[in-house]
Motif scaffolding. Structure first.
Motif, short mmCIF file in Angstrom:
data_model
loop_
_atom_site.label_atom_id
_atom_site.label_comp_id
_atom_site.label_asym_id
_atom_site.label_seq_id
_atom_site.Cartn_x
_atom_site.Cartn_y
_atom_site.Cartn_z
N GLU A 134 4.22 5.86 -0.09
CA GLU A 134 3.66 6.61 1.26
C GLU A 134 2.88 5.10 1.45
O GLU A 134 2.36 5.43 2.34
N GLU A 135 1.95 4.17 0.68
CA GLU A 135 1.61 3.73 1.11
C GLU A 135 1.40 2.45 1.89
O GLU A 135 0.75 1.99 2.59
N ILE A 136 3.01 1.99 1.81
CA ILE A 136 3.71 0.89 1.96
C ILE A 136 3.42 1.02 3.89
O ILE A 136 3.26 0.58 5.20
N PHE A 137 3.96 2.89 4.07
CA PHE A 137 3.78 2.63 5.39
C PHE A 137 2.69 2.92 6.23
O PHE A 137 2.70 2.56 7.30
N GLU A 138 1.60 2.98 5.49
CA GLU A 138 0.63 3.39 5.91
C GLU A 138 -0.15 1.81 6.48
O GLU A 138 -0.70 1.95 7.37
N SER A 139 0.29 1.04 5.31
CA SER A 139 -0.10 -0.64 5.70
C SER A 139 0.51 -0.67 7.10
O SER A 139 0.07 -1.54 7.57
N TYR A 140 1.91 -0.70 7.16
CA TYR A 140 3.10 -1.06 8.21
C TYR A 140 2.01 -0.77 9.70
O TYR A 140 1.82 -1.02 10.30
N HIS A 141 1.71 1.42 10.12
CA HIS A 141 1.33 1.64 10.71
C HIS A 141 -0.01 0.80 11.12
O HIS A 141 -0.53 0.87 12.35
N ARG A 142 -1.37 -0.27 10.16
CA ARG A 142 -2.18 -0.26 10.67
C ARG A 142 -2.00 -1.83 11.30
O ARG A 142 -3.18 -2.10 12.31
N ARG A 143 -0.78 -2.30 10.86
CA ARG A 143 -0.52 -3.78 11.28
C ARG A 143 1.35 -3.70 12.24
O ARG A 143 2.04 -4.64 10.81
N GLU A 144 1.59 -2.87 12.67
CA GLU A 144 2.99 -3.42 13.18
C GLU A 144 3.35 -4.50 13.47
O GLU A 144 4.56 -4.88 12.65
N ASN A 145 2.84 -5.26 13.87
CA ASN A 145 2.97 -6.83 14.18
C ASN A 145 2.57 -7.79 13.87
O ASN A 145 2.10 -8.49 14.13
N PRO A 146 2.80 -7.71 12.90
CA PRO A 146 2.02 -8.98 12.40
C PRO A 146 2.70 -10.44 12.46
O PRO A 146 3.71 -10.86 12.98
N LEU A 147 1.43 -11.18 12.40
CA LEU A 147 1.68 -12.53 13.76
C LEU A 147 2.31 -13.54 13.20
O LEU A 147 2.81 -14.84 13.01
#
Length: 194
Positions: free
Chosen positions: A134-147
């Motif tokens: 679940e590391e990828i989910f933590e990374s996703y929640h830190r930066r949900e909308n990458p530009l």
């Protein structure tokens, strides 16, 4: 402000020692960009990516590498960087037009659904980490909308405020999906037996 420091490497840098010996090395340089600013951050990352991809006929002089690092780290005049370093940024054609096309490309949808998305230009994962723990989910929640992609500077497309993505499947993925679907779906024979 959400700043991140990225380390890139200029390949084939030539340094001449005082005794006349020539050394070839990979020259690291850091750029700091704001993940929340599409401009100029995505352009600086794209320029750094092009420079790191340099495969010219001649090795790069260490002084030129230092000058490039200084200009890109200062986020100085982008026009000046493109004009002055087009031989590094486009070693095949020395074309400013090719460089501008690369760094100002239109936003594109990512490949695959978040958080398993990949950049459509360089195929790097948008969010890092191992899906198994679940590391990828933590990374996703830190930066949900990458530009933009932090590796190559490709800007990402948004539709209605949501990150746009497209499903991409190669032959191996399709085979895995087909195998999984056969195991999960009942056949008519199984239905008749019930």
């Amino acid at each position: 402000m959400n700043e991140v420091t990225l380390t890139k490497y200029l390949k084939e840098v030539r340094r001449v020692e005082d005794n006349g010996d020539v050394e070839y090395l990979m020259y690291p340089f850091d750029i700091t960009v704001d993940e929340d600013l599409e401009y100029p951050s995505s352009i600086m990352v794209a320029l750094a990516h092009l420079a790191a991809s340099y495969k010219g006929k001649l090795p790069l002089n260490i002084d030129r590498a230092l000058e490039f690092e200084e200009l890109i780290c200062e986020e100085s005049n982008i026009q000046k960087i493109v004009e002055k370093f087009k031989s590094i940024l486009d070693p095949k054609d020395f074309s400013e037009w090719n460089v501008w096309k690369y760094i100002l490309t239109t936003p594109k949808p990512v490949d695959f659904q978040p958080p398993f998305s990949m950049c459509p230009r360089c195929s790097e994962r948008v969010w890092t980490g191992d899906p198994a723990n679940e590391e990828i989910f933590e990374s996703y929640h830190r930066r949900e909308n990458p530009l933009f992609c932090l590796n190559c500077g490709q800007r990402f497309k948004y539709d209605g405020g949501r990150l746009s993505y497209r499903g991409v499947a190669d032959a191996e993925t399709v085979k895995k999906l087909e195998k999984g679907s056969k195991d999960l779906q009942p056949t008519f024979a199984e239905t008749d037996a019930e």
